[in-house]
Design a protein around this motif. Structure first.
Motif, PDB file in Angstrom:
ATOM      1  N   THR A  88     -19.025  15.397 -11.314  1.00 17.18           N
ATOM      2  CA  THR A  88     -17.751  15.284 -12.025  1.00 17.18           C
ATOM      3  C   THR A  88     -16.639  14.830 -11.073  1.00 17.18           C
ATOM      4  O   THR A  88     -15.472  14.806 -11.461  1.00 17.18           O
ATOM      5  N   TYR A  89     -17.017  14.477  -9.846  1.00 14.98           N
ATOM      6  CA  TYR A  89     -16.024  14.067  -8.846  1.00 14.98           C
ATOM      7  C   TYR A  89     -15.394  12.737  -9.247  1.00 14.98           C
ATOM      8  O   TYR A  89     -16.095  11.743  -9.432  1.00 14.98           O
ATOM      9  N   PRO A  90     -14.058  12.700  -9.389  1.00 13.51           N
ATOM     10  CA  PRO A  90     -13.396  11.431  -9.715  1.00 13.51           C
ATOM     11  C   PRO A  90     -12.528  10.960  -8.543  1.00 13.51           C
ATOM     12  O   PRO A  90     -11.569  11.647  -8.167  1.00 13.51           O
ATOM     13  N   PRO A  91     -12.798   9.816  -7.933  1.00 12.24           N
ATOM     14  CA  PRO A  91     -11.892   9.321  -6.892  1.00 12.24           C
ATOM     15  C   PRO A  91     -10.533   8.977  -7.491  1.00 12.24           C
ATOM     16  O   PRO A  91     -10.449   8.502  -8.625  1.00 12.24           O
ATOM     17  N   GLN A  92      -9.489   9.249  -6.744  1.00  5.13           N
ATOM     18  CA  GLN A  92      -8.143   8.969  -7.220  1.00  5.13           C
ATOM     19  C   GLN A  92      -7.661   7.614  -6.689  1.00  5.13           C
ATOM     20  O   GLN A  92      -8.236   7.057  -5.749  1.00  5.13           O
ATOM     21  N   PRO A  93      -6.595   7.062  -7.277  1.00  4.49           N
ATOM     22  CA  PRO A  93      -6.085   5.784  -6.803  1.00  4.49           C
ATOM     23  C   PRO A  93      -5.714   5.829  -5.313  1.00  4.49           C
ATOM     24  O   PRO A  93      -5.389   6.878  -4.772  1.00  4.49           O
ATOM     25  N   VAL A  94      -5.790   4.681  -4.694  1.00  4.38           N
ATOM     26  CA  VAL A  94      -5.411   4.537  -3.293  1.00  4.38           C
ATOM     27  C   VAL A  94      -3.924   4.194  -3.212  1.00  4.38           C
ATOM     28  O   VAL A  94      -3.450   3.318  -3.951  1.00  4.38           O
ATOM     29  N   ARG A  95      -3.196   4.893  -2.366  1.00  8.95           N
ATOM     30  CA  ARG A  95      -1.766   4.605  -2.202  1.00  8.95           C
ATOM     31  C   ARG A  95      -1.597   3.464  -1.214  1.00  8.95           C
ATOM     32  O   ARG A  95      -2.028   3.547  -0.068  1.00  8.95           O
ATOM     33  N   ARG A  96      -0.995   2.367  -1.656  1.00 12.13           N
ATOM     34  CA  ARG A  96      -0.812   1.205  -0.785  1.00 12.13           C
ATOM     35  C   ARG A  96       0.569   1.233  -0.143  1.00 12.13           C
ATOM     36  O   ARG A  96       1.585   1.410  -0.814  1.00 12.13           O
ATOM     37  N   VAL A  97       0.575   1.044   1.158  1.00 10.28           N
ATOM     38  CA  VAL A  97       1.828   0.921   1.902  1.00 10.28           C
ATOM     39  C   VAL A  97       1.749  -0.338   2.758  1.00 10.28           C
ATOM     40  O   VAL A  97       0.659  -0.817   3.081  1.00 10.28           O
ATOM     41  N   MET A  98       2.892  -0.854   3.105  1.00 10.21           N
ATOM     42  CA  MET A  98       2.953  -2.028   3.984  1.00 10.21           C
ATOM     43  C   MET A  98       3.333  -1.554   5.383  1.00 10.21           C
ATOM     44  O   MET A  98       4.333  -0.854   5.550  1.00 10.21           O
ATOM     45  N   ILE A  99       2.541  -1.924   6.372  1.00  9.44           N
ATOM     46  CA  ILE A  99       2.826  -1.512   7.745  1.00  9.44           C
ATOM     47  C   ILE A  99       3.084  -2.754   8.589  1.00  9.44           C
ATOM     48  O   ILE A  99       2.499  -3.817   8.356  1.00  9.44           O
ATOM     49  N   PRO A 100       3.981  -2.660   9.571  1.00  6.71           N
ATOM     50  CA  PRO A 100       4.305  -3.818  10.392  1.00  6.71           C
ATOM     51  C   PRO A 100       3.144  -4.235  11.281  1.00  6.71           C
ATOM     52  O   PRO A 100       2.411  -3.390  11.802  1.00  6.71           O
ATOM     53  N   LYS A 101       2.963  -5.535  11.443  1.00  8.24           N
ATOM     54  CA  LYS A 101       1.946  -6.065  12.344  1.00  8.24           C
ATOM     55  C   LYS A 101       2.590  -6.298  13.710  1.00  8.24           C
ATOM     56  O   LYS A 101       3.763  -6.691  13.790  1.00  8.24           O
ATOM     57  N   PRO A 102       1.858  -6.048  14.799  1.00  8.97           N
ATOM     58  CA  PRO A 102       2.425  -6.218  16.145  1.00  8.97           C
ATOM     59  C   PRO A 102       3.014  -7.606  16.386  1.00  8.97           C
ATOM     60  O   PRO A 102       4.008  -7.758  17.070  1.00  8.97           O
ATOM     61  N   GLY A 103       2.410  -8.635  15.770  1.00 17.64           N
ATOM     62  CA  GLY A 103       2.899  -9.985  15.980  1.00 17.64           C
ATOM     63  C   GLY A 103       3.960 -10.416  14.987  1.00 17.64           C
ATOM     64  O   GLY A 103       4.371 -11.567  14.954  1.00 17.64           O
ATOM     65  N   GLY A 104       4.424  -9.483  14.167  1.00 17.99           N
ATOM     66  CA  GLY A 104       5.410  -9.818  13.141  1.00 17.99           C
ATOM     67  C   GLY A 104       4.787  -9.818  11.756  1.00 17.99           C
ATOM     68  O   GLY A 104       3.580 -10.016  11.590  1.00 17.99           O
TER      69      GLY A 104
END
Length: 418
Positions: A88-104
């Protein structure tokens, strides 16, 4: 609270060894009963320890590791185990965030809930020894160099192809269903107005969710098809080359046939429905030019003692900057934990960095990082204890790396040479 430094229980380790040996000794063997091992109490406990060690942010449910510990870890694990047992295990939605890249710029990162991270880690503990037995030896996871990166690696792998790769070994329908659910989990993101919305889900038939614990294993398994093709068609002999890969990065080391090797790689990846990042793909002469791979800079180096040139490797500039940023982030004034906790967490970061970058010629990088850490620790303690001076007397180098217990990458001061 469960100590994140706990070693893997012997029974879990023994199980992994048995699975690996079976898969390695019988290449055509298929595993029918694996799902029941995912919800074993010792496997879930080890999965929790590994997930906790990464100390990641909460997912869409907002539940943190601290929240779980306050309620009781074993009770929480029992609940997760029962859901997996009852199916009965239901995976939940994934929370998306934007993270800065070292090169911009920025890149998307998916943050599953802690419950899903632990469940995925438990599955990974069981699947990894089986699937890794099939990986080519040069899949980690130096003449002319093809340094390549798959720009849409995680986003374009067809789910049907991924499932076929797994199903070659795993026939357990419940385990396969678990993996399929994780591949099709929806993503919670914000639109231009800041409103939350769900995308993907069951209609999504491509990609492995970035940030998912099990994603790198599945991606490596898919990438292994290219490596097996390389071996089967004897491209190493044809191009006088070898290929080394890790997740979505790989290098081809060739003696004068790099252009041909690159064309072969491009054609093969196209057939696999993957796309090379042209901006990050290049041909280098490693005897004269440097290139970065897996955090290291490879190529010409100069001896600090003799000034002579030699071929070697050292921590890349990007890696050095990243650890400095992590140290600075950790030692912000907003960190109000007891100094002993602050120090222990700092030492943990430094110890891990040193362990990874001890290969090659790291001395110069260690010296620079030691100086940076000393300066940041002094500044942190000076502000905390309201010292009006620069703090060089109150928090001298000897005290920071002695009485205060900060890890010095070059070793204790008493062993340092002038």
């Amino acid at each position: 609270m469960i100590d994140a430094s706990l070693e893997m229980p012997d029974k879990v380790r023994d199980l992994q060894i048995k699975l690996y040996r079976k898969a390695k000794s019988e290449p055509d063997y298929r595993f029918y009963q694996l799902y029941d091992k995912v919800y074993r109490a010792d496997v879930l406990l080890r999965a929790w320890v590994l997930a906790k060690a990464n100390n990641g942010a909460p997912g869409v449910d907002g539940e943190s590791f601290g929240d779980i510990e306050s309620k009781g870890v074993m009770k929480w694990l029992d609940g997760l185990g029962k859901e997996l047992y009852d199916k009965t295990y239901p995976p939940q939605p994934v929370r998306r965030v934007m993270i800065p890249k070292p090169g911009g710029g920025e890149r998307p990162l998916g943050i599953p809930t802690i419950r899903d991270r632990v469940a995925q880690t438990a599955a990974k503990l069981i699947l990894e020894p089986i699937l890794e037995a099939d990986l080519e030896p040069n899949a980690a996871g130096y003449t002319d160099i093809v340094d390549a990166d798959l720009s849409k690696y995680f986003d374009t792998i067809p789910h049907s192809e991924l499932m076929q790769c797994v199903a070659r070994r795993v026939v357990d329908k419940h385990m396969l269903h678990l993996i399929k659910m994780w591949l099709q989990v929806p993503v919670e993101e914000k639109d231009e107005k800041g409103n939350k919305r769900l995308t993907g889900g069951k209609d999504n038939d491509r990609g492995t969710p970035q940030g998912g614990v099990i994603s790198p294993l599945l991606a490596n398994l898919y990438m292994n098809r290219m490596l097996k093709g390389w071996k089967r068609t004897q491209r190493g002999e044809q191009f006088q080359a070898r290929i080394v890969s890790y997740a979505d990065d790989f290098v081809i080391l060739s003696r004068g046939r790099a252009t041909e090797a690159l064309k072969w790689a491009q054609a093969t990846l196209t057939r696999l429905e993957l796309t090379l990042n042209e901006r990050k793909t290049s041909i280098r002469n490693a005897g004269k030019e440097t290139f970065d791979f897996l955090g290291y800079t490879f190529g010409p180096h100069f001896s600090r003692r003799t000034g002579r040139e030699y071929l070697g490797c050292s921590p890349s500039k990007k890696s050095r900057n990243q650890i400095k940023e992590k140290v600075g982030e950790h030692l912000k004034p907003s960190n109000v934990r007891r100094w002993e906790e602050v120090r222990d967490r700092l030492n943990q970061k430094l110890r891990g960095w040193k362990a990874y970058f001890s290969f090659g010629s790291p001395t110069k990088a260690f010296e620079a990082l030691d100086e940076h850490v000393e300066e940041r620790v002094r500044h942190f303690l000076r502000r905390r204890r309201k010292v009006s001076t620069q703090g060089t007397r109150e928090f001298s180098r000897q005290r920071i790396y002695g009485e205060l217990g900060v890890l010095r990458l070059r070793g204790p001061l008493r062993e340092a040479r002038s």
